[in-house]
Motif scaffolding. Structure first.
Motif, PDB file in Angstrom:
ATOM      1  N   ILE A  31      -6.260  -4.333 -12.809  1.00 35.76           N
ATOM      2  CA  ILE A  31      -7.671  -4.182 -13.189  1.00 35.76           C
ATOM      3  C   ILE A  31      -8.516  -4.903 -12.163  1.00 35.76           C
ATOM      4  N   ASN A  32      -9.455  -4.146 -11.585  1.00 37.30           N
ATOM      5  CA  ASN A  32     -10.332  -4.746 -10.579  1.00 37.30           C
ATOM      6  C   ASN A  32     -11.373  -5.626 -11.233  1.00 37.30           C
ATOM      7  N   GLU A  33     -11.619  -6.799 -10.651  1.00 37.48           N
ATOM      8  CA  GLU A  33     -12.677  -7.668 -11.149  1.00 37.48           C
ATOM      9  C   GLU A  33     -14.025  -7.156 -10.650  1.00 37.48           C
ATOM     10  N   VAL A  34     -15.077  -7.474 -11.394  1.00 37.62           N
ATOM     11  CA  VAL A  34     -16.423  -7.074 -10.999  1.00 37.62           C
ATOM     12  C   VAL A  34     -16.772  -7.759  -9.684  1.00 37.62           C
ATOM     13  N   GLY A  35     -17.268  -6.937  -8.743  1.00 40.95           N
ATOM     14  CA  GLY A  35     -17.672  -7.510  -7.463  1.00 40.95           C
ATOM     15  C   GLY A  35     -16.590  -7.449  -6.416  1.00 40.95           C
ATOM     16  N   SER A  36     -15.360  -7.132  -6.819  1.00 40.74           N
ATOM     17  CA  SER A  36     -14.297  -7.059  -5.816  1.00 40.74           C
ATOM     18  C   SER A  36     -14.190  -5.642  -5.286  1.00 40.74           C
ATOM     19  N   SER A  37     -13.703  -5.490  -4.105  1.00 43.58           N
ATOM     20  CA  SER A  37     -13.559  -4.162  -3.510  1.00 43.58           C
ATOM     21  C   SER A  37     -12.182  -4.028  -2.891  1.00 43.58           C
ATOM     22  N   TYR A  38     -11.568  -2.873  -3.063  1.00 38.84           N
ATOM     23  CA  TYR A  38     -10.231  -2.627  -2.536  1.00 38.84           C
ATOM     24  C   TYR A  38     -10.255  -1.344  -1.736  1.00 38.84           C
ATOM     25  N   THR A  39      -9.515  -1.327  -0.662  1.00 34.33           N
ATOM     26  CA  THR A  39      -9.415  -0.101   0.131  1.00 34.33           C
ATOM     27  C   THR A  39      -8.183   0.650  -0.305  1.00 34.33           C
ATOM     28  N   LYS A  40      -8.226   1.960  -0.183  1.00 32.65           N
ATOM     29  CA  LYS A  40      -7.086   2.780  -0.570  1.00 32.65           C
ATOM     30  C   LYS A  40      -5.951   2.616   0.437  1.00 32.65           C
ATOM     31  N   SER A  41      -4.753   2.656  -0.057  1.00 30.49           N
ATOM     32  CA  SER A  41      -3.603   2.526   0.848  1.00 30.49           C
ATOM     33  C   SER A  41      -2.679   3.707   0.639  1.00 30.49           C
ATOM     34  N   GLU A  42      -2.076   4.121   1.717  1.00 25.48           N
ATOM     35  CA  GLU A  42      -1.158   5.253   1.666  1.00 25.48           C
ATOM     36  C   GLU A  42       0.277   4.750   1.625  1.00 25.48           C
ATOM     37  N   VAL A  43       1.158   5.535   0.988  1.00 23.64           N
ATOM     38  CA  VAL A  43       2.591   5.233   0.983  1.00 23.64           C
ATOM     39  C   VAL A  43       3.297   6.418   1.610  1.00 23.64           C
ATOM     40  N   SER A  44       3.979   6.187   2.700  1.00 20.19           N
ATOM     41  CA  SER A  44       4.633   7.299   3.403  1.00 20.19           C
ATOM     42  C   SER A  44       5.919   7.687   2.694  1.00 20.19           C
ATOM     43  N   VAL A  45       6.310   8.914   2.829  1.00 25.78           N
ATOM     44  CA  VAL A  45       7.548   9.418   2.247  1.00 25.78           C
ATOM     45  C   VAL A  45       8.743   8.685   2.844  1.00 25.78           C
ATOM     46  N   THR A  46       8.639   8.360   4.131  1.00 23.81           N
ATOM     47  CA  THR A  46       9.743   7.688   4.829  1.00 23.81           C
ATOM     48  C   THR A  46      10.034   6.324   4.223  1.00 23.81           C
ATOM     49  N   SER A  47       8.957   5.572   3.923  1.00 20.29           N
ATOM     50  CA  SER A  47       9.165   4.221   3.378  1.00 20.29           C
ATOM     51  C   SER A  47       9.805   4.278   1.995  1.00 20.29           C
ATOM     52  N   THR A  48       9.451   5.301   1.213  1.00 18.91           N
ATOM     53  CA  THR A  48      10.046   5.458  -0.123  1.00 18.91           C
ATOM     54  C   THR A  48      11.528   5.755  -0.024  1.00 18.91           C
ATOM     55  N   ILE A  49      11.893   6.616   0.898  1.00 15.21           N
ATOM     56  CA  ILE A  49      13.300   6.975   1.087  1.00 15.21           C
ATOM     57  C   ILE A  49      14.101   5.761   1.562  1.00 15.21           C
ATOM     58  N   THR A  50      13.506   5.000   2.498  1.00 14.30           N
ATOM     59  CA  THR A  50      14.183   3.813   3.017  1.00 14.30           C
ATOM     60  C   THR A  50      14.438   2.804   1.913  1.00 14.30           C
ATOM     61  N   SER A  51      13.433   2.632   1.039  1.00 12.70           N
ATOM     62  CA  SER A  51      13.576   1.715  -0.065  1.00 12.70           C
ATOM     63  C   SER A  51      14.693   2.161  -1.010  1.00 12.70           C
ATOM     64  N   LYS A  52      14.731   3.451  -1.296  1.00  9.66           N
ATOM     65  CA  LYS A  52      15.759   3.997  -2.172  1.00  9.66           C
ATOM     66  C   LYS A  52      17.144   3.836  -1.556  1.00  9.66           C
ATOM     67  N   GLN A  53      17.229   4.091  -0.233  1.00  7.49           N
ATOM     68  CA  GLN A  53      18.508   3.939   0.453  1.00  7.49           C
ATOM     69  C   GLN A  53      18.978   2.480   0.405  1.00  7.49           C
ATOM     70  N   GLY A  54      18.005   1.552   0.491  1.00  7.95           N
ATOM     71  CA  GLY A  54      18.348   0.130   0.428  1.00  7.95           C
ATOM     72  C   GLY A  54      18.952  -0.243  -0.905  1.00  7.95           C
ATOM     73  N   TYR A  55      18.385   0.278  -1.993  1.00  8.55           N
ATOM     74  CA  TYR A  55      18.930   0.017  -3.315  1.00  8.55           C
ATOM     75  C   TYR A  55      20.345   0.575  -3.461  1.00  8.55           C
ATOM     76  N   GLU A  56      20.519   1.799  -2.963  1.00  8.61           N
ATOM     77  CA  GLU A  56      21.841   2.423  -3.051  1.00  8.61           C
ATOM     78  C   GLU A  56      22.881   1.633  -2.260  1.00  8.61           C
ATOM     79  N   LYS A  57      22.442   1.120  -1.108  1.00  6.47           N
ATOM     80  CA  LYS A  57      23.342   0.345  -0.267  1.00  6.47           C
ATOM     81  C   LYS A  57      23.769  -0.938  -0.986  1.00  6.47           C
ATOM     82  N   LYS A  58      22.791  -1.614  -1.605  1.00  2.00           N
ATOM     83  CA  LYS A  58      23.097  -2.845  -2.341  1.00  2.00           C
ATOM     84  C   LYS A  58      24.017  -2.564  -3.518  1.00  2.00           C
ATOM     85  N   ARG A  59      23.792  -1.437  -4.175  1.00  2.00           N
ATOM     86  CA  ARG A  59      24.652  -1.073  -5.300  1.00  2.00           C
ATOM     87  C   ARG A  59      26.094  -0.872  -4.848  1.00  2.00           C
TER      88      ARG A  59
END
Length: 340
Positions: free
Chosen positions: A1-29
């Motif tokens: 929840i954003n506080e009054v007066g605060s501002s946030y910029t939008k951020s993108e999540v690349s498909v590559t980073s999601t796959i890498t994260s998933k691969q990391g979990y599988e590797k640890k498993r």
């Protein structure tokens, strides 16, 4: 929840980073699964540790993935069964990892494996103080409350922690855990473990007074009429240990310990009656107790024991003679003794 007066910029999540994260979990498993499988084989455990498995497991245990946590806890439990590598496990951070796993999960499998690991690690002499300092007694009460299946192992952890002759900092944490568990609906075997732990604690130097002040006598008292000879004998041994300390005797005087001992003195088992007469020996060393003994039925009991001693009961004869010697050396009660 954003506080009054605060501002946030939008951020993108690349498909590559999601796959890498998933691969990391599988590797640890996969790593965690392989290590848990190897640890389950007794002939592989020492080899694993020599190859650096402990450091890898400690690192993997920090994962938030439930599968990895279960496998790591399972591996720790299996490795801890090998007595030759427990010191290395403790020195290389396994205790911290196991405590974190048990604290930060709601999965009963992780808690169960963590309990087994802790119980086995507690078998290593010299680490009791460290484990109590790390709040292991508090943790086991938490685990047993949420996972009743782990109660047996939790009680054995407390028993292992009490297997030392010297009192150490925060030893009262074990006592508090025992009092907590004494309110559970316990099996006979679980009662054995609690009384055995209390017996160890009562034998520690300078720990008796704290036990009485914390209310441990209440746990002991309920077993004096138990149908189990072992429970009655252990309860009486705890009571005898409490009478050894001179500071504790004053507290026991307030709790009418003489009446309790006289009740126990009618037990059909000779070794239990022996513990009882030993308690009177220690109590007779205190001036206030000597007068209480002389003025109560305790003196008649001691005299009756002296008359019933048969050939071969040298220890009993020595104890009774010592009690009478101590009583007769107190000039204040000699007139009472002469009249008896």
């Amino acid at each position: 929840i954003n506080e009054v007066g605060s501002s946030y910029t939008k951020s993108e999540v690349s498909v590559t980073s999601t796959i890498t994260s998933k691969q990391g979990y599988e590797k640890k498993r996969r790593y965690a699964m392989s290590l848990a499988t190897l640890a389950a084989k007794p002939d592989k455990r020492v080899f694993m540790v020599n190859e650096g498995a402990i450091a890898l497991l400690v690192d993997l245990a920090n994962s938030h993935d439930a599968t990895v946590q279960v496998r790591c806890a399972s591996a720790f439990a299996a490795l801890s069964k090998e007595s030759s590598i427990r010191v290395r496990m403790l020195e290389e951070g396994v205790l911290t990892s196991v405590l974190a796993l048990a604290n930060n999960t709601s999965a009963w499998e992780v808690k169960a494996y963590s309990c087994i690991a802790l119980c086995n690690l507690c078998c290593e002499d010299g680490y009791e103080s460290k484990m109590v300092k790390e709040s292991v007694p508090f943790l086991v009460t938490h685990i047993a409350s949420s996972c009743p299946e782990c109660l047996d192992v939790c009680l054995k952890i407390l028993l292992n922690l009490s297997c030392t002759t010297d009192k150490f900092h925060r030893i009262e944490d074990i006592t508090e855990a025992l009092i907590f568990f004494s309110n559970f609906a316990l099996t006979l075997d679980q009662e054995y473990i609690i009384l055995g732990t209390l017996c160890n604690l009562s034998a520690m130097r300078n720990n008796q007074l704290r036990l009485v002040e914390d209310g441990c006598l209440r746990i002991v008292e309920k077993h004096f009429k138990s149908p189990s000879k072992f429970l009655r004998k252990t309860a009486c041994e705890v009571l005898k240990n409490l009478t050894v300390d001179h500071r504790t005797r004053l507290k026991l005087l307030e709790l009418n310990i003489i009446a309790l001992l006289l009740d126990i003195s009618n037990d059909p088992e000779e070794d239990i009656r022996m513990q009882c007469i030993k308690s009177f020996l220690f109590l007779s060393k205190d001036e206030q107790f000597r007068r209480k003994i002389a003025e109560s039925e305790a003196l008649e009991y001691i005299l009756n024991v002296s008359k019933s001693i048969s050939n071969g009961q040298y220890e009993l004869g020595h104890i009774v003679a010592k009690i009478l010697q101590i009583l007769c050396s107190d000039q204040a009660i000699v007139p009472i003794l002469v009249k008896s």
